[in-house]
Write an enzyme that holds these catalytic residues in place. Structure first.
Site, short mmCIF file in Angstrom:
data_model
loop_
_atom_site.label_atom_id
_atom_site.label_comp_id
_atom_site.label_asym_id
_atom_site.label_seq_id
_atom_site.Cartn_x
_atom_site.Cartn_y
_atom_site.Cartn_z
N ASP A 31 0.84 -1.20 0.00
CA ASP A 31 0.00 0.00 0.00
C ASP A 31 0.88 1.25 0.00
OD1 ASP A 31 -2.18 -1.65 0.24
OD2 ASP A 31 -2.21 -1.52 2.43
N1 URA Z 1 -1.01 -5.93 4.01
C1 URA Z 1 -1.55 -4.70 4.02
O1 URA Z 1 -2.59 -4.48 4.62
N2 URA Z 1 -0.91 -3.72 3.34
C2 URA Z 1 0.24 -3.90 2.69
O2 URA Z 1 0.78 -2.97 2.11
C3 URA Z 1 0.80 -5.18 2.69
C4 URA Z 1 0.15 -6.19 3.36
#
Ligand code: URA
Length: 239
Positions: free
Chosen positions: A107
């Protein structure tokens, strides 16, 4: 390519265009042609003599494979295209002329280890659920999960109607108001760690990926990158 025909998305991955899944997207979006004709059919078989173009450029089997680890900062995205004009993780790499792309996603507000490569087959192996390659995260979450909540997290939680695979979690530090968790998951669903933590009522405040299988971020500073070392290359080859 060997003598036999192979599926278009597999061929594209082997040429280092993108992962198989991302290649399927390119095909679906009409960006791929074979012998001058756009192909949108997923099972299309490419033969050795076929001329394949992606985005108007000829592709062929990549000779030099590149493997880079980067520590992604907050605000940098891992998807290739962005309508908002944000910096992409590959923009952090200079002096590499091969086209490389991230294996899996993080993310925009998650930091940490992203692997960049032009080796589509490796990307497929590392991200396919059947291969069970773990991803390890350090998460700061609200509150302190109790034993029941931790057990629920480990055994699996229903997200979008499907129970998550077994996971590992332990509390590294307990500050009362929040806590630091060490988490290992074996899948890569969208926002998986955050959604699992939300499901046990301990939302994530900060998230960092510190390992992808045996590849570890170690002391690599945020925003910096490096090529994989010999030991890591051995691991990659063993997959
Ligand atoms: N899980 C998440 O919630 N976000 C990420 O970026 C990676 C794994």
């Amino acid at each position: 390519m060997k003598d036999e025909a192979m599926r278009l998305q597999k061929y594209m991955a082997m040429c280092g265009v993108a992962s198989r899944r991302a290649s399927e997207e390119l095909i679906k979006n009409g960006l791929v042609s074979v012998n001058g004709k756009t192909v949108t059919e997923m099972g299309y078989m490419v033969k050795p003599k076929d001329k394949v173009m992606v985005n108007g450029k000829n592709i062929s089997m990549e000779k030099k494979k590149i493997y880079i680890m980067v520590n992604k900062p907050i605000g940098v995205i891992t998807s290739v295209k962005d309508e908002k004009g944000r910096v992409g993780v590959t923009d952090l790499i200079d002096g590499v002329s091969e086209r490389i792309y991230p294996v899996g996603r993080l993310d925009v507000d998650t930091t940490g280890l992203v692997l960049l490569t032009n080796d589509g087959e490796l990307a497929f192996k590392l991200t396919h659920p059947s291969k069970k390659v773990y991803k390890r995260y350090i998460a700061i979450v609200e509150g302190v999960p109790n034993k029941i909540e931790l057990e629920k997290f480990r055994k699996g939680i229903k997200i979008d109607g499907k129970v998550t695979a077994k996971a590992n979690v332990k509390i590294l530090k307990n500050f009362g108001d929040d806590s630091i968790l060490d988490i290992e998951i074996y899948e890569g669903r969208n926002r998986q760690v955050k959604r699992m933590c939300e499901a046990i009522n301990h939302p994530v405040k900060k998230l960092k990926r510190i390992a992808f299988g045996e590849l570890e971020l170690g002391g690599l500073d945020t925003g910096n990158w490096r090529y994989l070392n010999d030991e890591e290359m051995e691991y990659i080859k063993s997959l």
